[in-house]
Design a protein around this motif. Structure first.
Motif, PDB file in Angstrom:
ATOM      1  N   SER A 105      49.394  49.888  48.791  1.00 10.56           N
ATOM      2  CA  SER A 105      49.979  48.272  48.391  1.00 10.56           C
ATOM      3  C   SER A 105      50.486  48.077  47.053  1.00 10.56           C
ATOM      4  N   ALA A 106      49.905  48.875  46.019  1.00 11.80           N
ATOM      5  CA  ALA A 106      50.297  48.996  44.642  1.00 11.80           C
ATOM      6  C   ALA A 106      51.839  49.051  44.529  1.00 11.80           C
ATOM      7  N   GLU A 107      51.866  50.320  45.148  1.00 15.68           N
ATOM      8  CA  GLU A 107      53.184  51.179  45.137  1.00 15.68           C
ATOM      9  C   GLU A 107      54.233  50.258  45.591  1.00 15.68           C
ATOM     10  N   LEU A 108      53.823  49.762  46.586  1.00 16.75           N
ATOM     11  CA  LEU A 108      54.915  48.619  47.538  1.00 16.75           C
ATOM     12  C   LEU A 108      55.093  47.487  46.824  1.00 16.75           C
ATOM     13  N   SER A 109      54.054  46.960  46.176  1.00 16.18           N
ATOM     14  CA  SER A 109      54.282  45.811  45.332  1.00 16.18           C
ATOM     15  C   SER A 109      55.142  45.748  44.158  1.00 16.18           C
ATOM     16  N   ILE A 110      55.144  47.008  43.484  1.00 11.68           N
ATOM     17  CA  ILE A 110      55.961  47.277  42.367  1.00 11.68           C
ATOM     18  C   ILE A 110      57.346  47.477  42.833  1.00 11.68           C
ATOM     19  N   ILE A 151      58.902  46.043  45.580  1.00 12.48           N
ATOM     20  CA  ILE A 151      59.217  44.840  45.926  1.00 12.48           C
ATOM     21  C   ILE A 151      59.540  43.890  44.567  1.00 12.48           C
ATOM     22  N   ALA A 152      58.947  43.937  43.747  1.00 11.67           N
ATOM     23  CA  ALA A 152      59.147  43.208  42.508  1.00 11.67           C
ATOM     24  C   ALA A 152      60.254  43.862  41.738  1.00 11.67           C
ATOM     25  N   ASN A 153      60.572  45.027  41.727  1.00 15.63           N
ATOM     26  CA  ASN A 153      61.926  45.693  41.429  1.00 15.63           C
ATOM     27  C   ASN A 153      62.974  45.717  41.992  1.00 15.63           C
ATOM     28  N   GLY A 154      62.960  44.722  43.151  1.00 11.51           N
ATOM     29  CA  GLY A 154      64.086  44.443  44.203  1.00 11.51           C
ATOM     30  C   GLY A 154      64.362  45.601  45.107  1.00 11.51           C
ATOM     31  N   ALA A 155      63.452  46.644  45.229  1.00 10.81           N
ATOM     32  CA  ALA A 155      63.724  47.742  46.135  1.00 10.81           C
ATOM     33  C   ALA A 155      63.693  47.111  47.683  1.00 10.81           C
ATOM     34  N   SER A 156      64.450  47.582  48.529  1.00 11.96           N
ATOM     35  CA  SER A 156      64.239  47.518  49.878  1.00 11.96           C
ATOM     36  C   SER A 156      64.374  48.677  50.817  1.00 11.96           C
ATOM     37  N   LYS A 157      63.570  48.534  52.059  1.00  8.32           N
ATOM     38  CA  LYS A 157      63.608  49.633  52.818  1.00  8.32           C
ATOM     39  C   LYS A 157      64.407  49.394  54.179  1.00  8.32           C
ATOM     40  N   ARG A 158      65.470  50.227  54.542  1.00  6.01           N
ATOM     41  CA  ARG A 158      66.066  49.952  55.822  1.00  6.01           C
ATOM     42  C   ARG A 158      66.041  51.241  56.494  1.00  6.01           C
ATOM     43  N   SER A 159      65.856  51.008  57.770  1.00  9.27           N
ATOM     44  CA  SER A 159      65.573  52.101  58.652  1.00  9.27           C
ATOM     45  C   SER A 159      67.065  52.534  59.260  1.00  9.27           C
TER      46      SER A 159
END
Length: 161
Positions: A146-151, A153-161
């Motif tokens: 969750s911490a890794e994902l929160s950071i 998201i805060a940095n604007g990263a998105s994951k697309r499949s």
């Protein structure tokens, strides 16, 4: 409690913290309240100091042993003017400080012990950073991302499949 020289009972004030309650007088040598200092952004914390002698103040010491009796609960200070000659109340009573009680400190030894209770204002309670974080959750649960994902998201990263 009150610093008036007699017990004070209120009725008809419209304040549920006052009406129907009797406030017993206390000796100012046994109980002290630091001055309320108002400033921009709210008041400073206020410290209540009460006698905390073992054998004399056991009721108070037993009460503070239970956190639910004080922690996070309201503490309010009111003012009321008294006629200097008759000691009769003049006008209405008004609140001048309200805050949350925190953890009491027992200071001294068996011969001269006091209990100090700090009361934080509402603004101080909300205004200070808690310094709590869940970013170290992976230390307790290695599978928690969750911490890794929160950071991310805060940095604007998105994951697309």
């Amino acid at each position: 409690m009150t610093d008036a020289p007699y017990p004070v009972t209120f009725a008809g004030t419209g304040d549920e913290d006052l009406d129907g309650f009797t406030f017993d007088p206390v000796n100012p040598d046994v109980v002290t309240v630091t001055p309320v200092k108002n400033k921009t952004g709210g008041s400073d914390s206020v410290t209540l100091t009460l006698s905390g002698l073992v054998g004399v103040d056991d009721e108070l010491l037993d009460a503070i042993a239970v956190r639910a009796n004080y922690q996070g609960r309201d503490a309010r200070l009111w003012k009321m003017m008294l006629d200097p000659e008759t000691l009769a109340p003049i006008g209405a009573v008004w609140p001048y400080f309200t805050g949350y009680m925190s953890v009491p400190k027992i200071v001294g030894d068996r011969a001269s012990q006091t209990v100090q209770m700090t009361v934080e204002t509402y603004l101080a309670f909300f205004g200070q950073a808690s310094n709590r974080t869940y970013l170290d959750q992976a230390d307790f649960d290695p599978g928690d991302k969750s911490a890794e994902l929160s950071i991310a998201i805060a940095n604007g990263a998105s994951k697309r499949s």
